[in-house]
Design an enzyme around this catalytic site. Structure first.
Site, PDB file in Angstrom:
ATOM      1  N   SER A   1      55.991 100.919 -23.333  1.00 43.65           N
ATOM      2  CA  SER A   1      55.638 101.602 -24.573  1.00 43.65           C
ATOM      3  C   SER A   1      54.711 100.749 -25.425  1.00 43.65           C
ATOM      4  CB  SER A   1      56.910 101.915 -25.371  1.00 43.65           C
ATOM      5  OG  SER A   1      56.604 102.348 -26.680  1.00 43.65           O
TER       6      SER A   1
ATOM      7  N   TYR B   1      64.361  99.809 -29.612  1.00 44.67           N
ATOM      8  CA  TYR B   1      63.656 100.511 -28.540  1.00 44.67           C
ATOM      9  C   TYR B   1      62.543  99.639 -27.971  1.00 44.67           C
ATOM     10  CZ  TYR B   1      60.417 103.801 -26.352  1.00 44.67           C
ATOM     11  OH  TYR B   1      59.560 104.432 -25.482  1.00 44.67           O
TER      12      TYR B   1
END
Length: 332
Positions: A129, A154
């Site tokens: 990501s 995350y």
């Protein structure tokens, strides 16, 4: 070829599966169908693949963080490649429910590395990501930049996935490619993402929350362009000289940014959605959310030079396509 796709009921997973199936591959799709967002949408994505591609697509509802269930589902399957897109997504939700991220993104990723290790020579592409860049102020974000200061759990799990992958590629010579996704949108998208949220609210006449007073920029990338990059990465795994080199990373492991190489102002995105919807937005300006970042912008030179990746869809084209799909899907 038979390709294993995790997160097959997810936005990118479904679209990658459709591209591979359309070119003649067979796909085994797995997903636990969790309720992070409405499960009905995930089931509709799977139904769409089954309707269009029949027996060439096989789906199993399992959690890849459960290694015994995963092994049972894949027993006897001859897999030619792996696209590991399944994860617990969402920056803000990681603050509310951190254990879900440890289970899916850490334990689950390790399990998938073990699946690859048990199948020598089978390449795996996995989802990282752009969140790993944290509050990096050097733009555009480059793969060579240090990513030691994540601002959400995350992001930390995705950085950990990259490190685990480097280790497995080094020890077991698994050809691995990690893709740092930037903001992806398009038909069948995620309901927790800005383009969906804004479209829903504008069509309903509800206010939209505009964070940081609108002073935000994102590298918005249309789904078709993303899928092209994922498939190119699967088809062109990193080479391996067959030896583990000391003193430096020579493992068959690549990391790429995969984005649009354009950073759009949030206000301009809203303008484009307003035009596609045919009505104005009610803008509710709010402060920055914890764990969020002000700007993202992908340097895609590495994936462009290695794989010829060249996104072609600006938001002026992609957003109206999404709005048209949204209206059709919801019968608006």
């Amino acid at each position: 070829m038979t390709i294993l796709i995790t997160g097959a009921a997810g936005f990118i997973g479904q679209q990658v599966a459709a591209r591979l199936l359309a070119r003649g591959d067979r796909v085994i799709g797995i997903d636990n169908l969790n309720d992070y967002y409405p499960v009905a949408l995930k089931r509709d994505r799977i139904a769409d693949l089954e309707t269009r591609f029949g027996d060439a697509f096989r789906f199993a509802q399992i959690d890849f963080a459960d290694h015994e269930a995963l092994a049972g589902a894949l027993a006897g399957a001859a897999i030619s490649g792996i696209v590991h897109l399944g994860a617990q997504a969402g920056v803000r939700y990681s603050i509310e429910n951190p254990r879900a991220y440890a289970q899916s993104n850490l334990v689950g990723h390790l399990n998938m590395l073990e699946v690859a290790r048990e199948r020598p020579g089978v390449p795996m592409v996995y989802a990282s990501s752009s969140s790993v860049y944290g509050a990096n102020e050097s733009l555009p974000f480059r793969v060579e930049d240090r990513v030691d200061h994540p601002v959400s759990l995350y992001a930390a799990t995705k950085k950990a996935d990259e490190l685990m992958s480097e280790t497995y590629a080094h020890l077991y010579r698994i050809p691995l490619t990690g893709l740092r996704f930037f903001t992806v949108y398009g038909p069948w998208g995620r309901p927790d993402m800005a383009v969906w949220l804004f479209t829903r609210a504008i069509l309903a006449g509800d206010p939209i929350r505009v964070f940081n007073g609108g002073d935000m920029r994102r590298d918005f990338t249309y789904i078709d362009d993303i899928v092209t990059g994922v498939v190119a990465s699967l088809d062109n795994p990193p080479p391996d000289d067959g030896q583990a080199k000391a003193g430096g990373s020579r493992a068959p492991h690549r990391l790429y940014n995969i984005g649009n190489h354009r950073s759009e102002e949030l206000g301009r995105l809203i303008d484009v959605i307003e035009a596609a919807c045919g009505r104005p937005a009610i803008r509710d300006y709010q402060s920055m959310q914890p764990g969020d970042v002000k700007e993202t912008y992908a340097d895609i030179s590495a994936i462009r030079d290695d794989l010829g990746y060249a996104p072609t869809t600006p938001i002026d084209v992609g957003v109206p396509r999404f709005v048209d799909w949204y209206r059709a899907y919801h019968s608006i």
